[in-house]
Design a protein around this motif. Sequence first.
Motif, PDB file in Angstrom:
ATOM      1  N   TYR A  30       0.839  -1.208   0.000  1.00  0.00           N
ATOM      2  CA  TYR A  30       0.000   0.000   0.000  1.00  0.00           C
ATOM      3  C   TYR A  30       0.875   1.260   0.000  1.00  0.00           C
ATOM      4  CZ  TYR A  30      -4.567  -2.230   0.648  1.00  0.00           C
ATOM      5  OH  TYR A  30      -5.726  -2.943   0.463  1.00  0.00           O
ATOM      6  N   THR A  31       1.960   1.224   0.766  1.00  0.00           N
ATOM      7  CA  THR A  31       2.868   2.384   0.814  1.00  0.00           C
ATOM      8  C   THR A  31       3.470   2.635  -0.566  1.00  0.00           C
ATOM      9  OG1 THR A  31       3.412   1.714   3.055  1.00  0.00           O
ATOM     10  CG2 THR A  31       4.825   3.378   2.080  1.00  0.00           C
ATOM     11  N   THR A  32       3.930   1.565  -1.202  1.00  0.00           N
ATOM     12  CA  THR A  32       4.515   1.699  -2.543  1.00  0.00           C
ATOM     13  C   THR A  32       3.460   2.230  -3.519  1.00  0.00           C
ATOM     14  OG1 THR A  32       5.894  -0.209  -2.045  1.00  0.00           O
ATOM     15  CG2 THR A  32       5.781   0.445  -4.350  1.00  0.00           C
ATOM     16  N   ALA A  33       2.258   1.681  -3.429  1.00  0.00           N
ATOM     17  CA  ALA A  33       1.182   2.116  -4.336  1.00  0.00           C
ATOM     18  C   ALA A  33       0.874   3.604  -4.136  1.00  0.00           C
ATOM     19  CB  ALA A  33      -0.065   1.278  -4.092  1.00  0.00           C
ATOM     20  N   ALA A  34       0.863   4.057  -2.867  1.00  0.00           N
ATOM     21  CA  ALA A  34       0.574   5.478  -2.596  1.00  0.00           C
ATOM     22  C   ALA A  34       1.651   6.370  -3.211  1.00  0.00           C
ATOM     23  CB  ALA A  34       0.482   5.714  -1.089  1.00  0.00           C
ATOM     24  N   THR A  35       2.909   5.968  -3.059  1.00  0.00           N
ATOM     25  CA  THR A  35       4.002   6.812  -3.578  1.00  0.00           C
ATOM     26  C   THR A  35       4.037   6.825  -5.100  1.00  0.00           C
ATOM     27  OG1 THR A  35       5.573   4.987  -3.449  1.00  0.00           O
ATOM     28  CG2 THR A  35       5.497   6.469  -1.555  1.00  0.00           C
ATOM     29  N   SER A  37       1.275   6.690  -7.041  1.00  0.00           N
ATOM     30  CA  SER A  37      -0.021   7.093  -7.611  1.00  0.00           C
ATOM     31  C   SER A  37       0.078   8.443  -8.303  1.00  0.00           C
ATOM     32  CB  SER A  37      -1.077   7.189  -6.513  1.00  0.00           C
ATOM     33  OG  SER A  37      -1.291   5.932  -5.944  1.00  0.00           O
ATOM     34  N   ASN A  38      -0.597   8.553  -9.407  1.00  0.00           N
ATOM     35  CA  ASN A  38      -0.629   9.812 -10.149  1.00  0.00           C
ATOM     36  C   ASN A  38      -1.853  10.626  -9.751  1.00  0.00           C
ATOM     37  OD1 ASN A  38       0.024  11.646 -12.362  1.00  0.00           O
ATOM     38  ND2 ASN A  38      -1.805  10.781 -13.323  1.00  0.00           N
ATOM     39  N   CYS A  39      -2.971   9.947  -9.599  1.00  0.00           N
ATOM     40  CA  CYS A  39      -4.235  10.600  -9.256  1.00  0.00           C
ATOM     41  C   CYS A  39      -4.330  10.779  -7.738  1.00  0.00           C
ATOM     42  CB  CYS A  39      -5.384   9.727  -9.754  1.00  0.00           C
ATOM     43  SG  CYS A  39      -7.006  10.265  -9.220  1.00  0.00           S
ATOM     44  N   GLN A  40      -4.713  11.969  -7.314  1.00  0.00           N
ATOM     45  CA  GLN A  40      -4.752  12.263  -5.877  1.00  0.00           C
ATOM     46  C   GLN A  40      -5.815  11.440  -5.138  1.00  0.00           C
ATOM     47  OE1 GLN A  40      -4.617  16.423  -4.916  1.00  0.00           O
ATOM     48  NE2 GLN A  40      -3.205  15.868  -3.279  1.00  0.00           N
TER      49      GLN A  40
ATOM     50  N   MET B   1       3.471  14.568 -10.376  1.00  0.00           N
ATOM     51  CA  MET B   1       2.649  15.292  -9.405  1.00  0.00           C
ATOM     52  C   MET B   1       1.192  14.816  -9.456  1.00  0.00           C
ATOM     53  SD  MET B   1       4.183  17.544  -7.466  1.00  0.00           S
ATOM     54  CE  MET B   1       5.416  16.286  -7.182  1.00  0.00           C
ATOM     55  N   GLN B   2       0.559  14.852  -8.333  1.00  0.00           N
ATOM     56  CA  GLN B   2      -0.818  14.377  -8.283  1.00  0.00           C
ATOM     57  C   GLN B   2      -1.781  15.463  -8.746  1.00  0.00           C
ATOM     58  OE1 GLN B   2       1.108  13.968  -5.253  1.00  0.00           O
ATOM     59  NE2 GLN B   2       1.810  12.105  -6.203  1.00  0.00           N
ATOM     60  N   SER B   3      -2.850  14.996  -9.340  1.00  0.00           N
ATOM     61  CA  SER B   3      -3.866  15.934  -9.793  1.00  0.00           C
ATOM     62  C   SER B   3      -5.097  15.819  -8.906  1.00  0.00           C
ATOM     63  CB  SER B   3      -4.224  15.600 -11.241  1.00  0.00           C
ATOM     64  OG  SER B   3      -5.433  16.211 -11.568  1.00  0.00           O
ATOM     65  N   ASN B   4      -5.753  16.969  -8.648  1.00  0.00           N
ATOM     66  CA  ASN B   4      -6.971  16.970  -7.841  1.00  0.00           C
ATOM     67  C   ASN B   4      -8.160  16.439  -8.614  1.00  0.00           C
ATOM     68  OD1 ASN B   4      -6.389  17.868  -5.225  1.00  0.00           O
ATOM     69  ND2 ASN B   4      -6.043  19.932  -5.987  1.00  0.00           N
ATOM     70  N   GLN B   5      -8.048  16.574  -9.947  1.00  0.00           N
ATOM     71  CA  GLN B   5      -9.164  16.224 -10.816  1.00  0.00           C
ATOM     72  C   GLN B   5      -9.272  14.701 -10.944  1.00  0.00           C
ATOM     73  OE1 GLN B   5      -8.488  18.214 -14.466  1.00  0.00           O
ATOM     74  NE2 GLN B   5     -10.644  18.638 -14.809  1.00  0.00           N
TER      75      GLN B   5
END
Lengths: 130, 77
Positions: A30-35, A37-40, B1-5
Motif C-alpha cells: 500500500y505504501t509503494t502504491a501510494a508513492t 499514484s498519479n491521481c490524488q 505530481m498528483q492531480s486533484n481532478q
Amino acid sequence: MNAHNGTAFMADEDLLNTVLADLKRTVREYTTAATESNCQTVRRVFNDLTMDTLRLQGELYTRMSQMNMYTPPGKALRQDVDKQIQTAHQTQAKCQQFVQQKTGGAGAFNQAAGIPVHQPNVHNHNPYYM
Amino acid sequence: MQSNQMQALSGKELEYIADSISNEDLLIKQLAATAGTTQNQTVQQICVQHIQSHSQHMNSLIQLLQQHQQYAPAQPQ
C-alpha cells in the motif's frame, strides 16, 4: 475445518502468524502504491489503507503477544546502542559540514530537540581545541 | 505530481488496485479459515473483527475502480 479427531488444521499461532506476515507485506505494498499514484484520489485511498492496515497489524501483534503467541525480539546490548549513537553523531556532523559547504551556512541544520550533543568519552581540556 | 481532478487510472494504478484486492481477498480467507478452525474464543473474535475491516478495504478498492471507470479510454492512447 476441524478434523473430527479434534486436531486442528493448523495451530492458531501458525495461522495468525501467516495473517500477521501478510499484513506486513500488504502495508508495504500500500505504501509503494501510494508513492507511485498519479491521481490524488487514488493516492488518498492507498494512504488511508496503509494507515488502517498498519493499525490492524499492530493490533494483531499486540493481541498475539498477550496470548503468548509471539516471542518478543531480544534486547539490543548497551554497548551496541552506545556504538550506534557514536556513529550517528559522526554521520550527523559530517552531514552538517557537507550542508554548510554547499549552502554557505544558508541551509539550516537542526539537531533534533531533546537529543544531547554527543559527549566524547575522552575529554580534551585544551582550550584551543576546535 | 498528483492531480486533484478525477482522471483515468494509469496502468500502474490499475495493477496496484488489482493486487490490493487480491491481498485483501487472501487476508479475509485466511481469517475466515482461522475463525472456522479455532477453539479459542478470543482468536475467533479477533478474526471476525479483522474480516470486517478487510471487507471494508475491499469495498474501498472496488469503489475506486468504479469511480474511475468512466474516464478509462476505449483505445490505447
